[in-house]
Design a protein around this motif. Structure first.
Motif, PDB file in Angstrom:
ATOM      1  N   SER A   9      12.298  -7.319  -6.572  1.00 37.65           N
ATOM      2  CA  SER A   9      13.283  -6.682  -5.261  1.00 37.65           C
ATOM      3  C   SER A   9      14.820  -6.058  -5.653  1.00 37.65           C
ATOM      4  O   SER A   9      15.319  -5.092  -5.560  1.00 37.65           O
ATOM      5  N   ALA A  10      15.149  -5.454  -7.365  1.00 45.13           N
ATOM      6  CA  ALA A  10      15.910  -5.411  -8.037  1.00 45.13           C
ATOM      7  C   ALA A  10      15.837  -3.624  -8.163  1.00 45.13           C
ATOM      8  O   ALA A  10      17.275  -3.721  -8.075  1.00 45.13           O
ATOM      9  N   MET A  63       7.255  -5.904  -2.922  1.00 43.58           N
ATOM     10  CA  MET A  63       6.210  -6.496  -2.105  1.00 43.58           C
ATOM     11  C   MET A  63       5.554  -5.110  -1.510  1.00 43.58           C
ATOM     12  O   MET A  63       4.396  -5.374  -1.489  1.00 43.58           O
ATOM     13  N   GLY A  64       6.239  -4.393  -0.999  1.00 38.23           N
ATOM     14  CA  GLY A  64       5.538  -3.466  -0.279  1.00 38.23           C
ATOM     15  C   GLY A  64       5.252  -2.698  -1.037  1.00 38.23           C
ATOM     16  O   GLY A  64       3.986  -1.823  -0.943  1.00 38.23           O
ATOM     17  N   VAL A  65       5.380  -1.907  -2.833  1.00 34.14           N
ATOM     18  CA  VAL A  65       4.751  -1.384  -3.839  1.00 34.14           C
ATOM     19  C   VAL A  65       2.745  -2.188  -3.892  1.00 34.14           C
ATOM     20  O   VAL A  65       2.077  -1.402  -3.728  1.00 34.14           O
ATOM     21  N   ASN A  66       3.145  -3.378  -3.735  1.00 30.31           N
ATOM     22  CA  ASN A  66       1.387  -4.027  -4.051  1.00 30.31           C
ATOM     23  C   ASN A  66       0.544  -4.352  -2.509  1.00 30.31           C
ATOM     24  O   ASN A  66      -0.565  -3.454  -2.274  1.00 30.31           O
ATOM     25  N   LEU A  67       1.320  -4.387  -1.639  1.00 31.12           N
ATOM     26  CA  LEU A  67       1.298  -4.257   0.112  1.00 31.12           C
ATOM     27  C   LEU A  67       0.342  -2.994   0.112  1.00 31.12           C
ATOM     28  O   LEU A  67      -1.108  -2.169   0.598  1.00 31.12           O
ATOM     29  N   VAL A  68       1.233  -1.929  -0.276  1.00 26.99           N
ATOM     30  CA  VAL A  68       0.631  -0.547   0.481  1.00 26.99           C
ATOM     31  C   VAL A  68      -0.624   0.048  -0.732  1.00 26.99           C
ATOM     32  O   VAL A  68      -1.885   0.239  -0.665  1.00 26.99           O
ATOM     33  N   LYS A  69      -0.457  -0.588  -2.566  1.00 22.67           N
ATOM     34  CA  LYS A  69      -1.621  -0.322  -2.988  1.00 22.67           C
ATOM     35  C   LYS A  69      -2.928  -0.983  -3.147  1.00 22.67           C
ATOM     36  O   LYS A  69      -4.112  -0.773  -3.176  1.00 22.67           O
ATOM     37  N   GLN A  70      -2.673  -2.200  -2.322  1.00 19.51           N
ATOM     38  CA  GLN A  70      -4.090  -2.889  -1.523  1.00 19.51           C
ATOM     39  C   GLN A  70      -4.409  -2.518  -0.399  1.00 19.51           C
ATOM     40  O   GLN A  70      -6.068  -2.967  -0.335  1.00 19.51           O
ATOM     41  N   TYR A  71      -3.065  -2.301   0.627  1.00 18.97           N
ATOM     42  CA  TYR A  71      -4.180  -1.909   1.721  1.00 18.97           C
ATOM     43  C   TYR A  71      -4.984  -0.217   1.697  1.00 18.97           C
ATOM     44  O   TYR A  71      -6.092  -0.516   2.034  1.00 18.97           O
ATOM     45  N   THR A 116      12.695   4.124  -3.114  1.00 19.62           N
ATOM     46  CA  THR A 116      12.965   2.429  -4.148  1.00 19.62           C
ATOM     47  C   THR A 116      10.962   2.404  -3.749  1.00 19.62           C
ATOM     48  O   THR A 116      10.669   1.895  -5.658  1.00 19.62           O
ATOM     49  N   ASN A 117       9.936   2.555  -3.757  1.00 16.43           N
ATOM     50  CA  ASN A 117       8.933   1.731  -3.545  1.00 16.43           C
ATOM     51  C   ASN A 117       7.982   3.373  -4.322  1.00 16.43           C
ATOM     52  O   ASN A 117       7.271   3.351  -4.894  1.00 16.43           O
TER      53      ASN A 117
END
Length: 391
Positions: free
Chosen positions: A39-40, A225-233, A253-254
């Protein structure tokens, strides 16, 4: 004038020098931000936004040269407390600005306000700090945590979604997020799922969503977390079937990492880069020129925090010793916020407008969130009535 920026636990110190410093002692600002880990990027936007404001103000706040001390809280409350004590005892800062995450905000609160140092949040807005644990030394240039999520709760209700799946990380801001959504949504919650902070694999949650077939999902999943969730969704084929509603999951940011996977996804916010006012247009252009990135709300709030401090010190003649006078000047919020309408409630949180925004691609190919519609006008937070401060 001199602007000195110190970074402890980071790469190096940066000194921006111009004309000789005035005789008055430098104003010291401590930036407490998450600058490492998944989250940096959130903390980086806040740091860059604050530093840009200081630069745009000619290296001074309220007529005083500024020394900015940047520390990385590592998204660890115990580390944050240690770093805060260093800012207060070693660096003797006049203000602490930050943090990003609410667990850090709560941990850092007591040592800061007990020292009668003004604490200005550029993101975290835990419900307890807005309500029963409010302090005359705490202000936020962001929002109370629930509010952006309330936008999506109202939108889901207004759009007639009968069943919604909720997903958030298991810490204070995650709980506030889902509480905010439920404040305006009155349909069925088919599942309320909490995952560990910094979860990056959501396959089990996506399998549940696919099997339950809700009318929409709502999530708060910042940073990596949001980057991965959106891509996986999107990869699971759910985005075209089940609307994805969120806050802090699809933002500037994402979006550079999410790319086309996020386009069209809806979020709640108090601001977007395309807001049409002169000060915001100037800020967005300057931020993009300086950092080669579209600014996120973290950067906007931090920029506003510098404007707030500048306005308060102008009112006190640059003096910080009289805490009552300084608080009154901060409370007045005599500056032009990048978001437009802005004033403080009695609890130190803003009363402001909130919007439904959508991820979109600009003509130049860059991604940003853009305003779809205003959802709340001059909206106070739900916890202000629990705060004992009356003025």
């Amino acid at each position: 004038m001199n602007v000195t920026i110190k970074a402890f636990g980071l790469a190096a110190a940066v000194t921006l020098a111009a004309a000789p410093a005035m005789a008055q002692e430098k104003l010291k600002i401590g930036l407490l931000l998450t600058l490492s880990g998944p989250s940096a990027v959130l903390g980086q936007h806040a740091r860059d936004g604050f530093q840009l404001a200081v630069k745009d103000l000619g290296g001074k706040l309220g007529g005083r040269d500024v020394e900015v001390v940047v520390v990385d809280d590592e998204l660890k409350p115990d580390v944050a407390v240690t770093k805060v004590k260093g800012l207060l005892e070693r660096d003797k800062v006049d203000f602490v600005v930050g943090p990003i995450f609410s667990n850090v905000a709560v941990a850092a609160h007591k040592p800061i306000v007990d020292s009668k140092t003004f604490y200005i949040s550029v993101n975290a807005g835990p419900s307890n700090l807005a309500g029963k644990s409010c302090s005359p030394y705490f202000f936020a240039t962001s929002y109370q945590n629930d509010q952006n999520h309330e936008v999506l709760g109202k939108v889901a209700q207004d759009r007639g979604y009968k069943k919604v799946y909720l997903l958030a990380p298991n810490y204070q801001a995650g709980k506030d997020a889902l509480a905010g959504f439920k404040r305006h949504y009155k349909g069925e919650i088919v599942e309320e799922s909490y995952v560990p902070l910094n979860t990056l694999d959501f396959q089990s949650e996506l399998a549940k969503i696919a099997s339950m077939q809700p009318d929409a999902i709502f999530t708060f999943m910042p940073g990596g977390m949001g980057v991965n969730l959106v891509k996986q969704y999107r990869g699971a084929g759910l985005a075209d079937r089940i609307p994805f509603l969120s806050a802090f999951t699809v933002d500037e940011t994402n979006l550079p990492a999410q790319q086309d996977a996020a386009i069209g996804m809806l979020s709640g916010s108090n601001w977007a880069p395309n807001m049409d006012n002169p000060q915001n247009k100037k800020f967005v252009a300057a931020y993009e020129a300086a950092y080669n990135a579209v600014p996120a709300s973290y950067a906007m709030h931090a920029y506003d925090a510098a404007l707030l401090i500048d306005s308060a010190l102008k009112a006190t003649g640059g003096k910080t010793e009289d805490k009552d006078a300084l608080r009154a000047a901060i409370k007045k919020a005599d500056f032009n916020s990048l978001r437009g309408d802005f004033k403080f409630g009695a609890n130190g949180f803003p009363i402001q407008d909130f919007y439904l925004v959508k991820a979109a691609k600009r003509p130049d190919g860059k991604l940003e969130t853009e305003v779809v519609e205003k959802v709340f006008d001059d909206y106070p937070d739900a916890y202000a009535k629990e705060c004992a401060i009356t003025n």
